[in-house]
Design an enzyme around this catalytic site. Structure first.
Site, PDB file in Angstrom:
ATOM      1  N   ASN A 175       0.805  -1.218   0.000  1.00 45.47           N
ATOM      2  CA  ASN A 175       0.000   0.000   0.000  1.00 45.47           C
ATOM      3  C   ASN A 175       0.841   1.272   0.000  1.00 45.47           C
ATOM      4  O   ASN A 175       1.843   1.356   0.700  1.00 45.47           O
ATOM      5  CB  ASN A 175      -0.921   0.031   1.230  1.00 45.47           C
ATOM      6  CG  ASN A 175      -2.050  -0.953   1.125  1.00 45.47           C
ATOM      7  OD1 ASN A 175      -1.935  -2.078   1.582  1.00 45.47           O
ATOM      8  ND2 ASN A 175      -3.139  -0.544   0.508  1.00 45.47           N
ATOM      9  N   GLU A 178      -0.523  -0.654  -4.293  1.00 46.29           N
ATOM     10  CA  GLU A 178      -1.943  -0.401  -4.062  1.00 46.29           C
ATOM     11  C   GLU A 178      -2.103   1.023  -3.549  1.00 46.29           C
ATOM     12  O   GLU A 178      -1.509   1.390  -2.543  1.00 46.29           O
ATOM     13  CB  GLU A 178      -2.505  -1.388  -3.035  1.00 46.29           C
ATOM     14  CG  GLU A 178      -2.480  -2.826  -3.502  1.00 46.29           C
ATOM     15  CD  GLU A 178      -3.152  -3.747  -2.501  1.00 46.29           C
ATOM     16  OE1 GLU A 178      -3.761  -3.244  -1.523  1.00 46.29           O
ATOM     17  OE2 GLU A 178      -3.077  -4.973  -2.694  1.00 46.29           O
ATOM     18  N   ASP A 235      -7.119   0.687  -4.672  1.00 44.38           N
ATOM     19  CA  ASP A 235      -7.520  -0.061  -3.489  1.00 44.38           C
ATOM     20  C   ASP A 235      -8.869   0.423  -2.974  1.00 44.38           C
ATOM     21  O   ASP A 235      -9.227   1.594  -3.134  1.00 44.38           O
ATOM     22  CB  ASP A 235      -6.449   0.106  -2.397  1.00 44.38           C
ATOM     23  CG  ASP A 235      -6.545  -0.937  -1.318  1.00 44.38           C
ATOM     24  OD1 ASP A 235      -7.227  -1.956  -1.527  1.00 44.38           O
ATOM     25  OD2 ASP A 235      -5.932  -0.747  -0.256  1.00 44.38           O
ATOM     26  N   GLU A 283     -11.738  -8.124  -2.154  1.00 45.94           N
ATOM     27  CA  GLU A 283     -11.293  -8.147  -0.760  1.00 45.94           C
ATOM     28  C   GLU A 283     -12.360  -8.791   0.118  1.00 45.94           C
ATOM     29  O   GLU A 283     -13.533  -8.826  -0.228  1.00 45.94           O
ATOM     30  CB  GLU A 283     -11.030  -6.717  -0.265  1.00 45.94           C
ATOM     31  CG  GLU A 283      -9.963  -5.970  -1.027  1.00 45.94           C
ATOM     32  CD  GLU A 283      -9.790  -4.542  -0.545  1.00 45.94           C
ATOM     33  OE1 GLU A 283      -8.670  -4.036  -0.648  1.00 45.94           O
ATOM     34  OE2 GLU A 283     -10.776  -3.943  -0.073  1.00 45.94           O
TER      35      GLU A 283
END
Length: 199
Positions: free
Chosen positions: A32, A64, A92, A149
């Site tokens: 991330n 991400e 994301d 997710e």
């Protein structure tokens, strides 16, 4: 301190990825980044230098990006640089808001990650299901890889696989674990996913 902390985590993660690559060269890793970090050209230089120093193929690393509604022109330039270097770029926690759709349309993303708030409710809530289906159609139209997710049950994975989801993350696959346990997990395989695929 956030950029320094992010770089420290990235470095540790890349060192681990290099170790895993000895047995699994094609294994990928997603990390991330925030839109604020991407606004700094110096930060992006450091990211690229870390990957090059460890001799890791950029194609095995996906950045991400969070807070995509905050992406400005400097961040867009950074995304373009990372894309040209061969890295994957994932939006994301994708929702259905106008700001995230606008960011998706004007940024060089290669993946779309559907937020768990939608995937978890897709089997029982009509709005969540419609949101997931719309996100999948949009991603396919744009030629993006689709990642879901929050996948926690075989039923959920079977539903998403039928929609054409490429990858998923969640407790069905595994809970967070130390790196030492990860190789053993891959060696055992994930039979629950095989069963869901056949269902």
């Amino acid at each position: 301190l956030m950029p320094a902390l992010t770089l420290a985590i990235v470095q540790q993660s890349l060192v681990q990825l290099r170790e895993w690559h000895r047995a699994m060269p094609a294994l990928g890793l997603s990390l991330n980044l925030s839109a604020d970090d991407l606004a700094s050209a110096a930060f992006v230089d450091q990211l690229i230098a870390l990957v090059q120093a460890l001799q890791i193929a950029p194609s095995t690393v996906v950045w991400e990006v969070t807070e995509t509604s905050l992406i400005d022109e400097r961040s867009l330039l950074s995304l373009a640089r990372l894309n040209l270097k061969g890295f994957g770029l994932a939006m994301d926690d994708y929702g259905i808001g106008y700001s995230t759709m606008q960011s998706l349309a004007r940024s060089p993303f290669t993946e779309l990650k559907i937020d768990q708030s939608f995937t978890r409710g897709a089997l029982t809530d009509g709005f969540a299901r419609a949101s997931v289906e719309m996100s999948v159609r949009l991603a396919k139209e744009m030629g993006l890889k689709i990642v879901a997710e929050g996948v926690e049950t075989e039923e959920m994975w079977a539903f998403l696989a039928d929609l054409g989801i490429d990858e998923a993350q969640g407790y069905l696959m595994a809970k967070p674990m130390p790196p030492s346990e990860f190789a053993a997990l891959l060696a055992r395989g994930l039979p629950q996913l095989q069963q869901a695929r056949r269902a």
